[in-house]
Motif scaffolding. Structure first.
Motif, mmCIF file in Angstrom:
data_model
loop_
_atom_site.group_PDB
_atom_site.id
_atom_site.type_symbol
_atom_site.label_atom_id
_atom_site.label_comp_id
_atom_site.label_asym_id
_atom_site.label_seq_id
_atom_site.Cartn_x
_atom_site.Cartn_y
_atom_site.Cartn_z
ATOM 1 N N LEU A 204 55.102 0.118 23.258
ATOM 2 C CA LEU A 204 55.242 -1.056 22.398
ATOM 3 C C LEU A 204 55.509 -0.653 20.950
ATOM 4 O O LEU A 204 56.348 -1.261 20.274
ATOM 5 C CB LEU A 204 53.987 -1.930 22.496
ATOM 6 C CG LEU A 204 53.781 -2.615 23.845
ATOM 7 C CD1 LEU A 204 52.440 -3.315 23.900
ATOM 8 C CD2 LEU A 204 54.917 -3.605 24.133
ATOM 9 N N PHE A 205 54.840 0.372 20.444
ATOM 10 C CA PHE A 205 55.143 0.797 19.076
ATOM 11 C C PHE A 205 56.568 1.322 18.980
ATOM 12 O O PHE A 205 57.213 1.210 17.925
ATOM 13 C CB PHE A 205 54.171 1.871 18.574
ATOM 14 C CG PHE A 205 54.404 2.204 17.123
ATOM 15 C CD1 PHE A 205 53.916 1.374 16.132
ATOM 16 C CD2 PHE A 205 55.163 3.307 16.755
ATOM 17 C CE1 PHE A 205 54.166 1.634 14.789
ATOM 18 C CE2 PHE A 205 55.422 3.586 15.426
ATOM 19 C CZ PHE A 205 54.916 2.750 14.435
ATOM 20 N N GLY A 206 57.071 1.866 20.069
ATOM 21 C CA GLY A 206 58.448 2.344 20.075
ATOM 22 C C GLY A 206 59.446 1.247 19.757
ATOM 23 O O GLY A 206 60.554 1.534 19.266
ATOM 24 N N ILE A 207 59.092 -0.011 20.021
ATOM 25 C CA ILE A 207 59.972 -1.133 19.683
ATOM 26 C C ILE A 207 60.119 -1.238 18.174
ATOM 27 O O ILE A 207 61.219 -1.460 17.648
ATOM 28 C CB ILE A 207 59.423 -2.445 20.279
ATOM 29 C CG1 ILE A 207 59.391 -2.355 21.804
ATOM 30 C CG2 ILE A 207 60.242 -3.641 19.821
ATOM 31 C CD1 ILE A 207 58.650 -3.493 22.467
ATOM 32 N N ARG A 208 59.019 -1.036 17.462
ATOM 33 C CA ARG A 208 59.060 -1.051 16.000
ATOM 34 C C ARG A 208 59.921 0.105 15.480
ATOM 35 O O ARG A 208 60.770 -0.079 14.597
ATOM 36 C CB ARG A 208 57.636 -0.945 15.453
ATOM 37 C CG ARG A 208 57.518 -0.666 13.966
ATOM 38 C CD ARG A 208 58.090 -1.776 13.132
ATOM 39 N NE ARG A 208 57.859 -1.527 11.705
ATOM 40 C CZ ARG A 208 58.408 -2.232 10.728
ATOM 41 N NH1 ARG A 208 59.209 -3.240 11.020
ATOM 42 N NH2 ARG A 208 58.148 -1.957 9.469
ATOM 43 N N ALA A 209 59.686 1.294 16.026
ATOM 44 C CA ALA A 209 60.444 2.464 15.567
ATOM 45 C C ALA A 209 61.936 2.291 15.830
ATOM 46 O O ALA A 209 62.774 2.653 14.989
ATOM 47 C CB ALA A 209 59.918 3.720 16.257
ATOM 48 N N ALA A 210 62.289 1.727 16.984
ATOM 49 C CA ALA A 210 63.698 1.521 17.316
ATOM 50 C C ALA A 210 64.363 0.555 16.339
ATOM 51 O O ALA A 210 65.540 0.715 15.983
ATOM 52 C CB ALA A 210 63.825 0.999 18.746
ATOM 53 N N SER A 211 63.600 -0.447 15.874
ATOM 54 C CA SER A 211 64.128 -1.402 14.906
ATOM 55 C C SER A 211 64.348 -0.738 13.554
ATOM 56 O O SER A 211 65.415 -0.873 12.940
ATOM 57 C CB SER A 211 63.167 -2.583 14.760
ATOM 58 O OG SER A 211 63.619 -3.489 13.769
ATOM 59 N N VAL A 212 63.353 0.019 13.096
ATOM 60 C CA VAL A 212 63.438 0.675 11.789
ATOM 61 C C VAL A 212 64.575 1.685 11.749
ATOM 62 O O VAL A 212 65.311 1.800 10.751
ATOM 63 C CB VAL A 212 62.096 1.355 11.443
ATOM 64 C CG1 VAL A 212 62.234 2.246 10.216
ATOM 65 C CG2 VAL A 212 61.014 0.316 11.235
ATOM 66 N N LEU A 213 64.749 2.430 12.829
ATOM 67 C CA LEU A 213 65.759 3.494 12.872
ATOM 68 C C LEU A 213 67.132 3.009 13.337
ATOM 69 O O LEU A 213 68.074 3.799 13.415
ATOM 70 C CB LEU A 213 65.276 4.620 13.794
ATOM 71 C CG LEU A 213 63.985 5.326 13.350
ATOM 72 C CD1 LEU A 213 63.543 6.325 14.406
ATOM 73 C CD2 LEU A 213 64.176 6.001 11.999
#
Length: 290
Positions: A204-213
């Motif tokens: 789930l945190f990977g969703i945030r990272a994918a958005s930022v990057l």
């Protein structure tokens, strides 16, 4: 009750309810509204109003109306539970109005409960929609996974899959990215594969990272997040599943998402209309109780 008798049934959830009038063993009329148990303070008045619209008939009420947020707390029937057990456990308000009790189970110190879903489960078997020995999924806010043995509810597990998605969409770090509709898209299928790893917090945190990057378009984030949650839920249930088919009691949209997740595990999904299952189950109870 003879097959030609008329009665009213209410599938009374926390936020919504569906009302049925049965005549001659079939649904004659149905309505859906947002008068769920949590929004009602005068249940006697609500029942009287339903009778004014649908007819002055006997009534069976199922779901959260029998819980602490409902009209009267009706004790659960313990699994292994069938139609006869529910009839024996009915909570009678008066001689023409009864509440279906719900079902509980406990194994290895872990307990679980359901109210309302038991009518669908038993109705699916009674109506020959599923075999008497089967694994049934009921997607929703709290997804139920029930094992049926000899046409009775042998045990079940509840997963807060839908509620977790709603919380993520409304109140989490990810909320700003999860605004799009969920579809059975490539992003959803990618989410299923990610969820099957069952490293849920990291995924789930990977969703945030994918958005930022800039690794994933935010338009796909909701579908991916839904895939992660559903994929993890389904994969966990398949570990000790003895059935090649998994029957899914749901409306088409949500049922299709779970069907995709089940198919990804190599099992065959079979979608069953949940409203038809409820109708058949409450008829089976009414035949013995009214």
């Amino acid at each position: 009750m003879s097959g030609s008798a008329s009665f009213i049934a209410v599938d009374w959830g926390t936020t919504n309810r569906r009302i049925f009038r049965f005549d001659g063993g079939a649904v004659a009329h149905t309505e859906h509204d947002d008068r769920g148990a949590a929004s009602v303070t005068d249940f006697a008045g609500e029942v009287a109003a339903i009778r004014e619209r649908f007819g002055d008939l006997p009534m069976l009420l199922a779901g959260m109306v029998g819980s602490t947020v409902g009209w009267r707390v009706v004790p659960y029937v313990a699994a292994l539970a069938g139609v006869d057990d529910l009839v024996a456990g009915l909570g009678w308000i008066d001689d023409r109005t009864a509440i279906v009790p719900g079902v509980s189970c406990s194994k290895n110190g872990r307990g679980d409960v359901m109210r309302g879903e038991e009518v669908q489960l038993l109705g699916a078997v009674a109506g020959w929609m599923v075999p008497p020995d089967a694994l049934l999924a009921q997607p929703g806010t709290h997804c139920k996974w029930a094992t049926m043995t000899g046409g009775r509810i042998a045990g079940f597990t509840t997963a807060m899959t839908g509620e977790l998605f709603a919380l993520l969409r409304g109140h989490s770090l990810l909320a700003g990215s999860l605004t799009a509709d969920v579809t059975d898209s490539e992003a959803f299928r990618e989410g299923l594969a990610e969820g099957a790893r069952r490293d849920l917090a990291a995924s789930l945190f990977g969703i945030r990272a994918a958005s930022v990057l800039g690794l994933r378009d935010d338009a796909d984030a909701a579908s991916f997040a839904s895939g992660v949650l559903i994929g993890a839920d389904v994969a966990a249930r398949m570990d000790d599943c003895a059935f090649e088919q998994v029957h899914i009691l749901a409306d088409a949209a949500l049922g299709d998402l779970y069907a995709a997740a089940v198919a990804a595990t190599g099992r065959e999904p079979v979608i069953v209309d949940s409203h038809s299952a409820f109708a058949r189950g409450i008829l089976a109870i009414g035949d013995k109780a009214l």
